[in-house]
Design an enzyme around this catalytic site. Structure first.
Site, PDB file in Angstrom:
ATOM      1  N   GLY A  67      19.908  29.063  77.330  1.00 25.59           N
ATOM      2  CA  GLY A  67      21.163  28.659  77.045  1.00 25.59           C
ATOM      3  C   GLY A  67      22.079  29.502  76.069  1.00 25.59           C
ATOM      4  O   GLY A  67      21.837  30.713  76.231  1.00 25.59           O
ATOM      5  N   CYS A  68      23.077  28.868  75.384  1.00 29.67           N
ATOM      6  CA  CYS A  68      23.955  29.745  74.790  1.00 29.67           C
ATOM      7  C   CYS A  68      23.139  30.509  73.717  1.00 29.67           C
ATOM      8  O   CYS A  68      22.429  30.114  72.860  1.00 29.67           O
ATOM      9  CB  CYS A  68      24.704  28.637  73.886  1.00 29.67           C
ATOM     10  SG  CYS A  68      26.052  29.493  72.728  1.00 29.67           S
ATOM     11  N   PHE A  69      23.321  31.759  73.601  1.00 28.11           N
ATOM     12  CA  PHE A  69      22.701  32.943  72.753  1.00 28.11           C
ATOM     13  C   PHE A  69      22.765  32.679  71.224  1.00 28.11           C
ATOM     14  O   PHE A  69      21.893  33.084  70.448  1.00 28.11           O
ATOM     15  CB  PHE A  69      22.763  34.166  73.047  1.00 28.11           C
ATOM     16  CG  PHE A  69      24.051  34.720  73.605  1.00 28.11           C
ATOM     17  CD1 PHE A  69      25.241  34.459  72.775  1.00 28.11           C
ATOM     18  CD2 PHE A  69      24.209  35.660  74.266  1.00 28.11           C
ATOM     19  CE1 PHE A  69      26.395  34.966  73.135  1.00 28.11           C
ATOM     20  CE2 PHE A  69      25.448  36.438  74.876  1.00 28.11           C
ATOM     21  CZ  PHE A  69      26.547  35.921  74.155  1.00 28.11           C
ATOM     22  N   TRP A  70      24.087  32.058  71.017  1.00 26.43           N
ATOM     23  CA  TRP A  70      24.315  31.844  69.476  1.00 26.43           C
ATOM     24  C   TRP A  70      23.283  30.837  69.055  1.00 26.43           C
ATOM     25  O   TRP A  70      22.937  31.128  67.771  1.00 26.43           O
ATOM     26  CB  TRP A  70      25.640  30.985  69.450  1.00 26.43           C
ATOM     27  CG  TRP A  70      27.031  31.396  69.780  1.00 26.43           C
ATOM     28  CD1 TRP A  70      26.983  32.924  69.951  1.00 26.43           C
ATOM     29  CD2 TRP A  70      28.176  30.994  69.977  1.00 26.43           C
ATOM     30  NE1 TRP A  70      28.266  33.103  70.199  1.00 26.43           N
ATOM     31  CE2 TRP A  70      29.018  32.060  70.298  1.00 26.43           C
ATOM     32  CE3 TRP A  70      28.595  29.567  69.831  1.00 26.43           C
ATOM     33  CZ2 TRP A  70      30.410  31.729  70.387  1.00 26.43           C
ATOM     34  CZ3 TRP A  70      29.902  29.486  70.094  1.00 26.43           C
ATOM     35  CH2 TRP A  70      30.812  30.193  70.381  1.00 26.43           C
ATOM     36  N   CYS A  71      22.835  30.029  69.843  1.00 27.50           N
ATOM     37  CA  CYS A  71      21.697  28.964  69.292  1.00 27.50           C
ATOM     38  C   CYS A  71      20.320  29.570  69.140  1.00 27.50           C
ATOM     39  O   CYS A  71      19.453  28.869  68.574  1.00 27.50           O
ATOM     40  CB  CYS A  71      21.970  27.767  70.165  1.00 27.50           C
ATOM     41  SG  CYS A  71      23.357  26.748  69.971  1.00 27.50           S
TER      42      CYS A  71
END
EC number: 1.8.4.11
Length: 177
Positions: A14-18
């Site tokens: 999913g979102c790479f930030w997380c």
């Protein structure tokens, strides 16, 4: 850590930030880079990847010392950041660019990932099958600088997104305790 002893691991969840912080804070991790992989275009941008036309997914690439933090442990950390029963994205982030994938860099990593996936599936932790893809690592393109180390640069935004996306609640309900 010598350069010769370092290996790479690549995960999409999913979102790479997380996905950066859970790995970045472990011993034996030299660096974690946010980027794009698994698609058919060269040097894609964030906007292009989000358009769904590149085939790429948001991912992280970890440079690690397997003598300090072995690949098996990286895979364990990976599972605990994702919903491995959802192949169509992760949490509020939907679509191919958010699909969960373990990208292996060699046959040993492939075997470890496949065994770990089978064990998780057999564990009964989830009522649905484990659908995370295991695929050969391809060219990894680092994301734009503003995406790198997002949890450090934009702490409040990062923490709010963890909650608002549903990721934090899912992790608490399915992986804690």
């Amino acid at each position: 850590m010598t350069k010769e002893s370092l290996e790479k691991a690549t995960f999409a969840g999913g979102c790479f930030w997380c996905m950066v912080k859970p790995f970045d804070t472990q011993p034996g991790i030299e660096k974690v880079i946010s980027g794009y992989t698994g698609g058919h275009t060269v040097n894609p941008t964030y906007k292009e990847v989000c358009s769904g036309t590149t085939g790429h997914t948001e991912a992280i690439q970890i440079t690690f010392d397997p003598a300090v933090f072995p690949y098996e442990k990286l895979v364990e950390v990976y599972w605990q950041q994702t919903d491995p029963t959802d192949a169509a994205g992760q949490f509020v982030d939907r679509g191919d660019s958010y699909r969960p994938v373990i990208f292996y860099h060699n046959e040993e990593q492939k075997e470890i990932a496949e065994k770990s996936k089978a064990a998780l599936d057999a564990s009964g932790r989830f009522k649905k099958p484990i659908v995370t893809e295991i695929a050969k690592a391809e060219t990894f393109y680092p994301a734009e600088e503003y995406h790198q180390d997002f949890y450090k640069k934009e702490k409040a935004h990062y923490e709010g997104y963890q909650v608002a996306s549903g990721r934090a609640a899912f992790i608490d309900a399915n992986w804690k305790g």
